[in-house]
Enzyme design. Structure first.
Site, PDB file in Angstrom:
ATOM      1  N   HIS A 191      -2.519   5.985 -20.053  1.00 15.11           N
ATOM      2  CA  HIS A 191      -2.037   5.494 -18.760  1.00 15.11           C
ATOM      3  C   HIS A 191      -0.894   6.345 -18.219  1.00 15.11           C
ATOM      4  O   HIS A 191      -0.201   5.937 -17.295  1.00 15.11           O
ATOM      5  CB  HIS A 191      -1.600   4.032 -18.861  1.00 15.11           C
ATOM      6  N   CYS A 212       3.903  15.965  -6.558  1.00 11.18           N
ATOM      7  CA  CYS A 212       3.840  15.762  -5.113  1.00 11.18           C
ATOM      8  C   CYS A 212       2.447  15.308  -4.711  1.00 11.18           C
ATOM      9  O   CYS A 212       1.441  15.848  -5.181  1.00 11.18           O
ATOM     10  CB  CYS A 212       4.192  17.068  -4.405  1.00 11.18           C
ATOM     11  N   CYS A 223       1.272  18.720  -2.096  1.00 11.67           N
ATOM     12  CA  CYS A 223       1.019  20.049  -2.665  1.00 11.67           C
ATOM     13  C   CYS A 223       0.794  20.014  -4.169  1.00 11.67           C
ATOM     14  O   CYS A 223       0.481  21.045  -4.759  1.00 11.67           O
ATOM     15  CB  CYS A 223       2.166  21.001  -2.327  1.00 11.67           C
ATOM     16  N   CYS A 273       7.648  21.071  -0.590  1.00 13.89           N
ATOM     17  CA  CYS A 273       7.039  20.840   0.722  1.00 13.89           C
ATOM     18  C   CYS A 273       7.528  19.578   1.426  1.00 13.89           C
ATOM     19  O   CYS A 273       7.171  19.327   2.571  1.00 13.89           O
ATOM     20  CB  CYS A 273       5.512  20.788   0.587  1.00 13.89           C
TER      21      CYS A 273
END
Length: 249
Positions: free
Chosen positions: A122, A130, A133, A158
């Site tokens: 898990h 992210c 990206c 990003c």
């Protein structure tokens, strides 16, 4: 069967098995101060609906609410320390009596205890990524960003929303799970520790084992199929198992 006889039988099964794995759930970590999910009166999911607060759709719908609801609970895991049961499993592996640990837990306590072969089916809370990206970051960065007032925490590259490397409700299973379905083939003995065996697909893993030992405070759907069932705390049971093996924890 008397408790003492059950311990002796578990030790006999461990010594006689050439391929042994442990499957652990939330119940192994309660003695480390981490509440489980489904125990009556104390289970985390009695207090909140995970489909609304800890799911992929919840993260996408309202990431700020997702982190406000879940992050405090997750960061509490970082302060937890392995207990006797975690230490015993690491020692069994070191002694050549355990081939690895399959865990449903995201608390990293098996890793902290020194287990070398661990499949975290898990996920875990050591890293995050992210959602845009897919750049990887440490989980500490995520926590620090949140603590500094950035909610939701953002990617350094990003600016996209970060997500923990855990399997959320509605997520696909991770690579560890698919790897372990291969590794567990031919398993002679599976030690189920602190799992209710109700969450699929992980709850189907005992079907791969020739023999099963269940150590859990409450009954499971596999109790009638197990060679030994002990409804006691994992710490007590493993302290007694290791004592029979000549190891003091």
């Amino acid at each position: 069967m008397l408790y003492e006889n059950k311990i002796q039988e578990i030790v006999r099964l461990i010594k006689g098995s050439d391929k042994t794995f442990a499957l652990t759930g939330a119940g192994i970590s309660t003695e480390s101060g981490i509440p489980d999910y489904r125990s009556p009166g104390t289970g985390l999911w009695e207090k909140q609906d995970p489909a609304k607060t800890a799911s992929l759709s919840a993260l996408r719908r309202d990431p700020a609410f997702f982190y406000s609801t879940n992050l405090k609970r997750w960061t509490a895991f970082n302060d937890a320390q392995p207990n006797t049961a975690h230490t015993a499993l690491a020692q069994l592996e070191k002694m050549g009596l355990l081939d690895g640990v399959i865990t449903q837990n995201i608390d990293s306590l098996h890793v902290k205890a020194g287990s070398k072969t661990v499949w975290e089916v898990h996920g875990h809370l050591r890293t995050c990524r992210c959602m845009d990206c897919r750049a990887s970051h440490s989980f500490d960065h995520l926590v620090q960003s949140f603590d500094n007032g950035e909610n939701p925490p953002r990617c350094l590259k990003c600016g996209g929303v970060l997500r923990p490397d855990v399997v959320l409700f509605e997520d696909q299973m991770n690579d560890d799970y698919y790897q372990v379905t291969f590794e567990i083939s031919g398993c002679q003995l599976l030690l189920v520790v602190g799992s209710s065996l109700t969450v699929y697909p992980v709850a189907g893993l005992p079907s791969y084992a020739k023999e099963i030992v269940i150590i859990n405070n409450t009954s499971t759907p596999y109790d009638n199929e197990a060679a030994v069932v002990v409804h006691e705390s994992a710490g007590k049971v493993f302290r007694d198992i290791m004592h029979k093996l000549g190891v003091t924890l």
